[in-house]
Enzyme design. Structure first.
Site, PDB file in Angstrom:
ATOM      1  N   GLU B  60       0.814  -1.221   0.000  1.00  0.00           N
ATOM      2  CA  GLU B  60       0.000   0.000   0.000  1.00  0.00           C
ATOM      3  C   GLU B  60       0.843   1.264   0.000  1.00  0.00           C
ATOM      4  O   GLU B  60       0.518   2.240  -0.674  1.00  0.00           O
ATOM      5  CB  GLU B  60      -0.952   0.005   1.201  1.00  0.00           C
ATOM      6  CG  GLU B  60      -2.131  -0.961   1.078  1.00  0.00           C
ATOM      7  CD  GLU B  60      -1.743  -2.426   1.277  1.00  0.00           C
ATOM      8  OE1 GLU B  60      -0.637  -2.693   1.794  1.00  0.00           O
ATOM      9  OE2 GLU B  60      -2.545  -3.305   0.918  1.00  0.00           O
ATOM     10  N   HIS B 129     -11.985  -5.268   8.943  1.00  0.00           N
ATOM     11  CA  HIS B 129     -12.412  -5.003   7.564  1.00  0.00           C
ATOM     12  C   HIS B 129     -13.724  -4.218   7.483  1.00  0.00           C
ATOM     13  O   HIS B 129     -14.390  -4.263   6.465  1.00  0.00           O
ATOM     14  CB  HIS B 129     -12.609  -6.324   6.814  1.00  0.00           C
ATOM     15  CG  HIS B 129     -11.338  -6.910   6.272  1.00  0.00           C
ATOM     16  ND1 HIS B 129     -10.272  -7.226   7.061  1.00  0.00           N
ATOM     17  CD2 HIS B 129     -10.961  -7.235   5.003  1.00  0.00           C
ATOM     18  CE1 HIS B 129      -9.300  -7.729   6.318  1.00  0.00           C
ATOM     19  NE2 HIS B 129      -9.694  -7.744   5.061  1.00  0.00           N
TER      20      HIS B 129
END
Ligand SMILES: Cc1ncc(C[n+]2csc(CCOP(=O)(O)OP(=O)(O)O)c2C)c(N)n1
Ligand SMILES: [Mg+2]
Lengths: 332, 325
Positions: B60, B129
């Site tokens: 990322e 999540h």
């Protein structure tokens, strides 16, 4: 032009000498200004490492992108950014490279493709990869050079970026300035891979090479070689310059964690007097060197004077250059 | 007006940008061969090729940071961070670099980059999540945070994001991709910092973003049956934050409930409440109320998850308990 032993002209070597001395004197004066309260925040000196910046910048093209860390005065000066603009930035003045907003750790000069000093260890790594990607994407014949210290070897961003740049064959020179310490801790204490750090690169199939960072001619030659490979489209290269900082990590650091003997052994290889002696050996008249030295002295005096006399940023600058809508030097 | 899904609206915006400007390219995890983990970019690799649709490793920080550099180098990257939960691994690049380059370079360099990401809970993905972290980013100067609730807004705001000269975090709620709505056929854009009045009313103002707008609208339907006319405001962007539209509404309705899906502690809506009471204090009939996600790591079990996210029931209860509506 008369060629010297290693293929350098006398003029080239004199210019190397002038630039290394310029960095040295600039930083000595910056340190003095720090103790006088004219420079604030963190001030990280490059003293001892000058041969790397000078040999490297001489070997690069003006179009190449430079991205570096917070120990950035040497790179900036060797890239030809005016010393007075850098000093003014250190003084926090509106005439500084970033109008006094960045300080010592964040020097930029986009007109020289000097794309910034970054003060978060490892943060500059993917930014350089992105600049290289933009060059490739636009079929521009330029590379990105990113400087980082041995401390950055342990950051995820280092590994993420080497992997990505290798996969995508980006034209990046990963340039490790290995001065053996990250703040007070030795590389042996912090990096599990051992002293052969090139393996960190070759693991990602990036070719690697080591160079004596105390020798400006060798640095120049190594950078010429490895950038030739990058420019051919072979993807990134990893260059490790072995060096040592003669001062503490920053002005706040007396560097008590290392021995006097270790420091003395490195100072014997100080690149500035070393080159001076070489030049004298080549029968360069002493007066010629002294003229250079006086010129440097004068330039630094002028830089300090300029910085001191320059205005502070206007209070209205507080909200400047945050978003495109706000007033900007280049976009208004 | 043609109808389309939220997903199709985003895809349309991306397609326009890719067709309109060679400097635009996409970069992210599994956006190419896989088609995007929420299938937004399905078919893009085939259409535009691997130079412009770049599958990245799961890195990322490198994805966002490479976008920063590419933008500084004159390109217009659209990077995809698979979900906002993973943006934490790129926070250095987002917060320390993307939005700092302009000021640290005194405007000489800048970063026209759109970071697309998926936010929100409710899909049974538990604590790691299901987060709504967009409000964190909305506290950062130089950042723009966009969070649409309808297909039409998604397209209009994405067009604006793609024209912006600075970093934009574009948050797509995971549960909205399949929702449908009318989208004007004529070209249009939606400016940042302009909230939308999703429903007009005179008795109470409900404010939300993303999926909470739909929750507020459902609550407004229920209230209407009792003769209470709620005005519903969709913030659309969290930074810039449209305090004015909310304050104007509150001056009319004298009552306000702000709803966040994000954890209630420190939610952006609490800051909005503070700003609105500064503007509208004299006109308030009750303190401004706020509800947010419960202050818990999102649980997996359906019943617990439902308890943790504001719902029509919790909105109605808050109105009753806190405002007396
Ligand atoms: C991400 C991050 N962690 C910690 C620091 C604090 N810090 C600044 S410099 C430094 C040491 C870095 O050493 P190295 O990379 O070897 O560079 P050198 O200073 O030796 O040139 C540390 C820990 C920082 N700036 N960024
Ligand atoms: Mg070091």
């Amino acid at each position: 032009m008369t060629q010297t032993r290693a293929g350098f002209t006398k003029a080239q070597l004199l210019e190397f000498y002038r630039q290394m001395l310029l960095i040295r004197r600039f930083e000595e004066r910056a340190a003095e200004m720090y103790t006088r309260g004219k420079v604030r925040g963190f001030l990280h000196l490059y003293i001892g490492e000058e041969a790397i910046a000078v040999g490297t910048m001489a070997a690069l093209d003006p179009a190449d992108y430079i991205v570096t860390h917070y120990r950035d005065h040497g790179h900036a000066l060797a890239r030809g950014i005016p010393s007075k603009s850098i000093m003014a930035e250190l003084f926090g003045k509106v005439t500084g490279t970033s109008r006094g907003k960045g300080g010592s750790m964040h020097i930029y000069d986009v007109s020289k493709n000097f794309m910034g000093g970054y003060a978060i260890v490892g943060g500059q790594m993917p930014i350089a990869a992105g600049l290289a990607l933009s060059a490739r994407y636009k079929n521009e014949n330029r590379i990105a050079v990113v400087f980082f210290g041995d401390g950055a070897l342990n950051e995820g961003e280092f590994h993420e970026t080497l992997n990505l740049a290798s996969l995508w064959k980006l034209p990046v020179l990963f340039y490790l300035e290995n001065n053996l310490y990250g703040m007070g801790d030795t590389i042996d204490n912090t990096y599990a891979g051992g002293r052969d750090v090139s393996r960190a690169a070759t693991h990602y199939r990036i070719p690697a090479r080591q160079v004596d960072g105390m020798n400006v001619q060798e640095v120049y030659g190594a950078v010429r070689d490895v950038t030739a490979s990058i420019r051919k489209g072979n993807g990134p290269f990893f260059l490790e310059a072995l060096t040592y900082r003669f001062r503490g990590h920053s002005m706040a650091d007396p560097a008590n964690y290392r021995s006097k003997e270790e420091l003395a052994s490195w100072m014997k290889r100080d690149p500035v007097p070393t080159l001076r002696i070489q030049l004298l050996d080549m029968a360069v008249p002493k007066a010629e060197l002294e003229a250079i030295e006086q010129g440097v002295e004068q330039e630094i005096n002028e830089a300090v004077d300029f910085a001191d006399k320059s205005a502070d940023p206007d209070p209205s600058d507080l909200y400047r250059d945050i978003e495109a809508d706000s007033v900007s030097a280049t976009h208004s | 007006m043609p109808e389309m899904t939220f997903r199709e609206a985003i895809r349309k915006g991306l397609t326009e940008a890719m067709d309109g400007d060679q400097k635009v390219f996409l970069m992210g995890e599994d956006i190419g061969a896989y088609g995007g983990s929420y299938a937004v970019t399905a078919g893009f690799l085939e259409k535009y090729g691997p130079i412009r649709v770049r599958d990245t490793p799961i890195s990322e920080s490198a994805i966002v940071g490479t976008g920063v550099g590419a933008a500084m180098g004159g390109l217009r990257p659209i990077v995809e961070i698979m979900t906002i939960n993973f943006s934490l691994l790129a926070m250095d690049q987002i917060v320390n670099h993307a939005v700092k380059v302009r000021s640290m370079s005194a405007g000489a360099a800048h970063v026209p980059m759109v970071m697309r990401t998926v936010t929100g809970g409710g899909a049974g993905l538990a604590a790691t999540h299901s987060q709504s972290l967009e409000g964190w980013y909305a506290t950062v100067p130089g950042m723009k945070v966009v969070i649409p609730s309808t297909p039409a807004d998604a397209l209009g705001l994405l067009r604006t994001a793609l024209q912006d000269e600075d970093p934009v975090l574009f948050c797509e709620h995971a549960l909205l991709y399949g929702t449908r709505g009318e989208v004007p056929a004529k070209p249009y854009t939606i400016p940042f910092g302009k909230a939308r009045i999703a429903r007009q009313g005179k008795d109470v103002t409900l404010v939300g973003n993303a999926r909470m707008v739909h929750v507020a609208l459902q609550a407004a339907d229920e209230l209407a049956q009792r003769g209470v006319q709620a005005e519903v405001i969709d913030l659309r962007t969290l930074r810039p934050l449209d305090v004015e539209t909310v304050a104007t509404s509150v001056k009319k309705t004298h009552r306000c409930l702000i709803i966040d899906e994000a954890w209630k502690t420190g939610a952006i809506g609490t800051y909005l409440a503070f700003r609105v009471q500064q503007e509208a204090f004299d006109t308030l009939d009750a303190p401004i109320a706020h509800i947010g996600g419960e202050d818990v790591p999102m649980p997996y079990a359906r019943n617990l998850e439902q308890l943790a996210i504001p719902s029509v029931q919790t909105v109605l209860k808050a109105l009753k308990d806190q405002i007396g509506v």
